[in-house]
Motif scaffolding. Sequence first.
Motif, short mmCIF file in Angstrom:
data_model
loop_
_atom_site.label_atom_id
_atom_site.label_comp_id
_atom_site.label_asym_id
_atom_site.label_seq_id
_atom_site.Cartn_x
_atom_site.Cartn_y
_atom_site.Cartn_z
N HIS A 46 0.82 -1.10 0.01
CA HIS A 46 0.13 0.11 0.06
C HIS A 46 0.81 1.32 0.15
O HIS A 46 0.34 2.11 -0.28
CB HIS A 46 -1.00 0.14 1.14
CG HIS A 46 -1.94 -0.97 1.30
ND1 HIS A 46 -3.09 -1.01 0.47
CD2 HIS A 46 -2.21 -2.15 2.25
CE1 HIS A 46 -3.61 -1.95 0.69
NE2 HIS A 46 -3.10 -2.64 1.65
N HIS A 98 -3.32 -4.31 -4.60
CA HIS A 98 -3.01 -3.03 -5.38
C HIS A 98 -2.36 -3.56 -6.58
O HIS A 98 -2.10 -2.55 -7.44
CB HIS A 98 -2.12 -2.39 -4.46
CG HIS A 98 -2.86 -1.11 -4.06
ND1 HIS A 98 -3.06 0.04 -4.60
CD2 HIS A 98 -3.48 -0.99 -2.64
CE1 HIS A 98 -3.99 0.92 -3.69
NE2 HIS A 98 -4.02 0.25 -2.75
N ARG A 120 -3.45 4.32 4.54
CA ARG A 120 -5.19 4.69 4.39
C ARG A 120 -5.30 5.57 5.79
O ARG A 120 -5.97 6.43 5.94
CB ARG A 120 -5.95 3.69 4.34
CG ARG A 120 -7.44 4.12 4.07
CD ARG A 120 -8.28 2.97 3.90
NE ARG A 120 -8.18 2.07 4.72
CZ ARG A 120 -8.54 0.62 4.77
NH1 ARG A 120 -9.08 0.51 3.38
NH2 ARG A 120 -8.37 0.01 5.61
N LEU A 158 -12.17 5.31 0.27
CA LEU A 158 -10.73 4.54 0.44
C LEU A 158 -11.24 3.25 1.29
O LEU A 158 -10.19 2.46 1.37
CB LEU A 158 -9.92 5.41 1.33
CG LEU A 158 -9.51 6.61 0.54
CD1 LEU A 158 -8.53 7.73 1.51
CD2 LEU A 158 -8.60 6.44 -0.64
N SER A 170 -5.79 11.45 -2.99
CA SER A 170 -6.57 10.37 -2.53
C SER A 170 -7.81 10.25 -3.56
O SER A 170 -8.26 9.02 -3.52
CB SER A 170 -7.27 10.90 -1.37
OG SER A 170 -6.34 11.25 -0.40
N GLU A 216 -6.67 7.64 -5.80
CA GLU A 216 -6.71 6.24 -5.40
C GLU A 216 -8.25 5.85 -5.51
O GLU A 216 -8.36 4.77 -5.84
CB GLU A 216 -6.28 6.30 -3.83
CG GLU A 216 -6.16 5.06 -3.10
CD GLU A 216 -4.83 4.69 -2.50
OE1 GLU A 216 -4.12 5.68 -2.68
OE2 GLU A 216 -4.31 3.62 -2.20
#
Lengths: 589, 589
Positions: free
Chosen positions: A129, A300, A389, A450, A581, A584
């Motif tokens: 991550h 990921h 996160r 998220l 963010s 993501e």
Amino acid sequence: MTEDSVWNDTESIRREDSIMGSSNKDDKGNLGPDPLSPISHHKFPLAVPHNPKDIWKKGGRVFSVLLAINLVLLSCTLVSGGAFEEVHVYDYDVFFMLTIVMVITIAWMLFYLLNTSRHQNAILCKDSHAGPIWLRGGLAFFAILTLVMGVFKTGYYSSFSHCLSAIKITYPIVQALFVIIQTYFLWVSAKDCVHVHLDVTRCGLMLTLTTNLAVWMSAVTDESVHKAQMKLPNSTHRIAGMKAGSTKCPCSGKLCKIFQDGYYWLYPFNIEYSLFASAMVYIMWKNVGRLIDQHTNHIHHLKFKFFKGTYFLGVITGLLIVMLGLAVLIVYEIRVNMHLDSKAKNEALSIYYIFNIICLSLTSLASIGGSIVYRFDKRVMDHDKNPTRTLDVALLMGAALGQYAISYYSIVAIVANKTSRDQISALNLSYSLLMIAQHTFQNIFIIEGLHRQPPEEEDKTDPQQDIYGLTFVNVNAVSLCVPESALPSATPPALAIQSSSEVTQSIKVSKKMHWRRRFLKEISLFLLLCNVILWIMPAFGARPQFDNTQERRFYGDSMWAAIVDICLPFGIFYRMHAVASLLEVYIMS
Amino acid sequence: MTEDSVWNDTESIRREDSIMGSSNKDDKGNLGPDPLSPISHHKFPLAVPHNPKDIWKKGGRVFSVLLAINLVLLSCTLVSGGAFEEVHVYDYDVFFMLTIVMVITIAWMLFYLLNTSRHQNAILCKDSHAGPIWLRGGLAFFAILTLVMGVFKTGYYSSFSHCLSAIKITYPIVQALFVIIQTYFLWVSAKDCVHVHLDVTRCGLMLTLTTNLAVWMSAVTDESVHKAQMKLPNSTHRIAGMKAGSTKCPCSGKLCKIFQDGYYWLYPFNIEYSLFASAMVYIMWKNVGRLIDQHTNHIHHLKFKFFKGTYFLGVITGLLIVMLGLAVLIVYEIRVNMHLDSKAKNEALSIYYIFNIICLSLTSLASIGGSIVYRFDKRVMDHDKNPTRTLDVALLMGAALGQYAISYYSIVAIVANKTSRDQISALNLSYSLLMIAQHTFQNIFIIEGLHRQPPEEEDKTDPQQDIYGLTFVNVNAVSLCVPESALPSATPPALAIQSSSEVTQSIKVSKKMHWRRRFLKEISLFLLLCNVILWIMPAFGARPQFDNTQERRFYGDSMWAAIVDICLPFGIFYRMHAVASLLEVYIMS
């Protein structure tokens, strides 16, 4: 602000230790028997052998945090003292301290790189991550622009080197070296979970973190002082270096002016560089001594095609708004800074506010729409430990405080001031209220996004991979992460076989969900681009807070300048962080 | 500061859910299958039924935090605006807002009490770490003194009720009502883990928390303004209410003066009340929807005899220092406030600094000694989830920042100012340096102490209880906490039997460890008493930061006043919080 989140997940880390099986490994890997984990405490409720590493683990964390607190406060004192005319702390004091700290940090980073390359057990596993490619790419991009800024700065100071202390020319050179080494260091080590010299590494990382924060504080203060000097000529701020230039050594040459302008325009990138680096270093610090269950870590490796599955609606609308925003910014800068005619200035302010009100309304609506779609989303929530996160969420909520505070102060000033109510104050009020609403809705949307599992699993159509894929990945990853001997041979992870009816069902569900994912993708791209323009505007000098006289008159110049100078850097950082963010969220939709 | 620790332990909470067994309960208790817990994810790697509660859990948290942020910022704006003479926000604006918020909070607390008493499943389990008796006792004590302050305040404002707005008399009355109801509410519900109306409860608790923080901010500002007015007559602060009294309505009567003095002397207790209540409410908020593995929760049922196992050394030395400190404080207050002769003032300052230097040196040494003893301590570290401890640690580290910042600013001022170096500045420098050292060492000592398991298990000599006691407690507690049906019948918790050789060994170890525990008890009692006097001194008006002119001259009155006024309340809170934590360390030693 981030320090207190440090204490909350020792439990989670220990839980991860226990995931690895009941290995009684007691080497540098810091694994010991976990008497209190859900798995083991029924077996050994009382008699637990004493593990000295256990004590020192917390000790190392506490010590490194205390080191960081002290360094940050010392630099905060020097930087804030240096910002005021009447305080006898000078910018070269700050530069001197920063240079020393940077040299120590460079030495530590080289030691770390050397050390981890020699020890073969130094890095037992990597946190997938941490440090994704776009973050490292962003870091490298900002690093390059910071280096360009360094060139301008050195050039500027060299123009009058005869009347400046040597430290002012040394500082940009050391900073350039620091930026190069740190970018390399983060590029290769951002994902590391270090398992040697735990305490030294923790302290080194905290030192790196504080160095970046100190550089950030110094840059932000320099920039605020520069802006405040332009907008509020009677303030007691001083521009670092400029004062010396303007009195004893005039910056008269054309080249000198270009250097000066150039380096002020490149400041925002330097600021973002420090913050990106700080965030990545913090994640490394959290990952020191961590062992990871790779089941949670495979997610990921998405093959990510940028515009796959969108109708370009979000991109096109977003790009339109960015273009419009750039035009508004240029008009605003020219009208407000060049002419001092009050009517032209008010017109420019009105345009600025109207553009922002439209942009904020659209992004608020988009965020609300996205949150509603999430309500109907069947994807599982991802509750696994993920320091990246956790930090992202904390930073989103924390950085939003800056803009919230400015907005509340504006609202109170406008509402309490009953005498002067014109168009500008009405626009300003709507702008401030929408700013609060937009931050709130956008944060809710991003935080929900998220916490979703990426939908990849439901998409796969190859049943072979669907049935065994994940579990195999899991087993392989665990054996990659911990030496073979540490794996509990008596209890191999159970291989569960998914029934084929469930596979069929998941394919059906994925087709139904297609429009939702497409909608989420459009929304996140649109929000991303809007946040880019909302970052560009304040980062490159739009300061309606000072051009609009209402709050200045209400609170007084110095108090209002203090509020804006302290809070706005967080507001600007919020935008850049939201962009990261949202990228993501986009990829995971 | 506390908001960002919110996000870190969803994982831990879910882990606890999974501890309860693989119960698929999906009622208000918020239990669902935990696909990602270490226990269950090997069994169900892919196909997990969708649980809508799962989504809303995070949503409720985010929403309540956003509500709290907005309310805190609004009150912060009003309170800080109200503190400055030139800003047209008045204290009655602040009082008006606080009154409204308090009335809403009172209504919510009554609703909560009614609701939890009617629903029989509302509180499935209690967190025994939360709201220990001494914390609730302290709360009740501060509540009584706050009520006395309310009487003084009402009396003071009533003396000139004809020329004040009604809100100023309404406010203390509403506040008294609020304090009574809140104290009752916290006394009965501090340990609750609520399981009905999760979102409403979260928002209600956050509202209560922000109300307390707003009252705290208002009280701190009022007090700082009062102090600053006395010490820096040319500042732009305004004393809330006093200005009106001094111009239009003179506070001339003897009774009025008594009321006024009385209420200023009682402020520190009101401030501590708000902070204690905030901390307890925050713990309740963390515990909403939580299910607890009672194994970790039995440990606080210690039969605690206050001076058992000490030689009274710590108490006697500590009491001596408290007495001495009180004498020094009285001398200081009289000399500095009554006479304005510079020599007498300097003498008083010297005495104050010397006393503090001695006290800080002794406490630093004691903390270091305690930390060294912990190095050789064989007790197991306690890594279980415990929101109370997490908060304690975060508050210790966070609140210390206030005193750290003041010390660093002082140090920079003294070191940079090369012209005036006298005895006072040497003393001030030592005092500031020792302040930093003492906070650091004391924090390390307290944090280590809080993370130890209490040694009770090793002390027990009844083998029957030693072997089965804990495990039985465990099973019983689990069945108390969750309805019978939810317990997994297929997998009863394994009962482990400790061998009798281990019991003998643990008794031996406990005798060896006896002197260590005695030493730790002495140290924590001594530190506790020293922190009491270090709390009393600034809380009851000693402000060497203003009486010593060095920093004021260096930073300018307004900047220095801002630094001290913002940071000192945290420094004062640190002391009181350290007292509470040291009491806990003492009991657990």
